[in-house]
Design an enzyme around this catalytic site. Structure first.
Site, PDB file in Angstrom:
ATOM      1  N   ASN A   1     125.994 101.853  87.824  1.00 13.51           N
ATOM      2  CA  ASN A   1     125.599 102.957  88.704  1.00 13.51           C
ATOM      3  C   ASN A   1     125.060 104.089  87.849  1.00 13.51           C
ATOM      4  OD1 ASN A   1     125.408 104.508  91.151  1.00 13.51           O
ATOM      5  ND2 ASN A   1     127.245 105.619  90.508  1.00 13.51           N
TER       6      ASN A   1
ATOM      7  N   HIS B   1     124.824 108.217  87.926  1.00 17.73           N
ATOM      8  CA  HIS B   1     125.452 109.341  88.618  1.00 17.73           C
ATOM      9  C   HIS B   1     124.905 110.646  88.033  1.00 17.73           C
ATOM     10  CE1 HIS B   1     128.519 111.478  90.862  1.00 17.73           C
ATOM     11  NE2 HIS B   1     128.695 112.214  89.782  1.00 17.73           N
TER      12      HIS B   1
ATOM     13  N   LEU C   1     136.198 105.768  92.305  1.00 18.40           N
ATOM     14  CA  LEU C   1     134.872 106.386  92.491  1.00 18.40           C
ATOM     15  C   LEU C   1     134.379 107.061  91.209  1.00 18.40           C
ATOM     16  CD1 LEU C   1     132.614 107.279  94.519  1.00 18.40           C
ATOM     17  CD2 LEU C   1     133.933 109.407  94.777  1.00 18.40           C
TER      18      LEU C   1
ATOM     19  N   ASN D   1     114.834 106.010  90.774  1.00 18.27           N
ATOM     20  CA  ASN D   1     115.461 105.272  89.671  1.00 18.27           C
ATOM     21  C   ASN D   1     115.128 103.786  89.746  1.00 18.27           C
ATOM     22  OD1 ASN D   1     117.230 106.978  87.811  1.00 18.27           O
ATOM     23  ND2 ASN D   1     117.728 107.787  89.837  1.00 18.27           N
TER      24      ASN D   1
HETATM   25  C1  GRF Z   1     120.012 110.043  91.805  1.00 21.59           C
HETATM   26  O1  GRF Z   1     120.202 111.399  91.484  1.00 21.59           O
HETATM   27  C2  GRF Z   1     121.185 109.227  91.329  1.00 21.59           C
HETATM   28  O2  GRF Z   1     121.760 109.728  90.165  1.00 21.59           O
HETATM   29  C3  GRF Z   1     122.154 109.344  92.476  1.00 21.59           C
HETATM   30  O3  GRF Z   1     121.357 109.349  93.634  1.00 21.59           O
HETATM   31  C4  GRF Z   1     120.054 109.822  93.315  1.00 21.59           C
HETATM   32  C5  GRF Z   1     119.121 108.745  93.746  1.00 21.59           C
HETATM   33  O4  GRF Z   1     117.767 109.121  93.584  1.00 21.59           O
HETATM   34  N1  GRF Z   1     123.116 108.283  92.445  1.00 21.59           N
HETATM   35  P1  GRF Z   1     116.639 108.013  93.702  1.00 21.59           P
HETATM   36  O5  GRF Z   1     116.822 107.329  95.053  1.00 21.59           O
HETATM   37  O6  GRF Z   1     116.835 107.051  92.573  1.00 21.59           O
HETATM   38  O7  GRF Z   1     115.347 108.757  93.619  1.00 21.59           O
END
Ligand code: GRF
Length: 216
Positions: A112, A114, A149, A18
């Site tokens: 964030n 999620h 959370l 991400n």
């Molecule tokens: C993602 O699925 C995000 O939604 C969650 O942790 C994961 C992180 O993946 N919070 P990356 O490190 O961004 O590949």
């Protein structure tokens, strides 16, 4: 060219996919954010290499020496973010709970992503829990972070179907593909002021492509 790019800091703990899409989006001169720094609490986070390769400043603030003193660890994070002139903080797979100390400092400018359609499945193991629950619709959420959370105001969501033979890995990959579209859109929407937070109504920026026109 965006008139004034807002300076964004990204917190990671691992893979950083991400983070990578946010870096990619910010390369566009018209995108309203630039990535000022990437911070990791884990020295071995793979995302650090991705950020370095992209020429982005990185810092490791290992949580382990701080033991139970979360506020002291967060003070270090805040010092690095503030030194980098960061206005907005994006959590991207950052696997530490943040205290009110940190959350309050960045109130309204801490995001964030999620991997579920909140308020369903806050916390961990969201894909397994979605499969176990038999839900037919799953997805991801970008939200503002508050003290509770995974419960802050929702900025954007993307939905995917849960298909009969899905494994956890297959479902996770389907959701992750949407996360990579959603996070840059949601950050842009926050900056542009087009993301509307409850109670006036959550913005729904569903980036799923239009279904093909039904054949006759
Ligand atoms: C993602 O699925 C995000 O939604 C969650 O942790 C994961 C992180 O993946 N919070 P990356 O490190 O961004 O590949």
């Amino acid at each position: 060219m965006a008139e004034l790019k807002r300076r964004v800091g990204i917190l990671i703990s691992g893979r950083g996919s991400n983070m990578a899409v946010l870096l990619q989006a910010a390369r566009d001169p018209d995108y309203p954010a630039s990535i000022a720094v990437v911070l990791s609490n884990r020295p071995d986070a793979a995302g650090l290499d991705t950020a370095r390769a992209a020429g982005i400043a990185t810092e490791v603030v290992d949580h382990r020496p701080y033991r139970a003193d979360r506020a002291a660890h967060e003070d270090q994070l805040m010092a690095r973010l503030d030194a980098a002139g960061v206005e907005i903080v994006c959590l991207a797979g950052y696997m530490r709970l943040l205290t009110p100390h940190f959350v309050g400092h960045y109130a309204g400018r801490l995001l964030n992503i999620h991997p579920s359609l909140l308020p369903a499945f806050p916390g961990l193991d969201t894909h397994t829990r979605a499969l176990t629950a038999g839900t037919k619709l799953h997805g991801c959420t970008v939200h503002l972070v508050t003290e509770a959370l995974d419960a802050g105001p929702i900025l954007a969501q993307a939905a995917v179907p849960v298909l009969p033979d899905d494994s956890e890995a297959v479902l996770a990959a389907r959701v992750l593909a949407q996360e990579h579209i959603l996070y840059p859109l949601a950050l842009r929407a926050l900056i542009d002021g087009t993301a509307v937070s409850p109670p006036s109504g959550a913005a729904l920026l569903n980036p799923l492509p239009e279904p093909p026109a039904a054949s006759k």
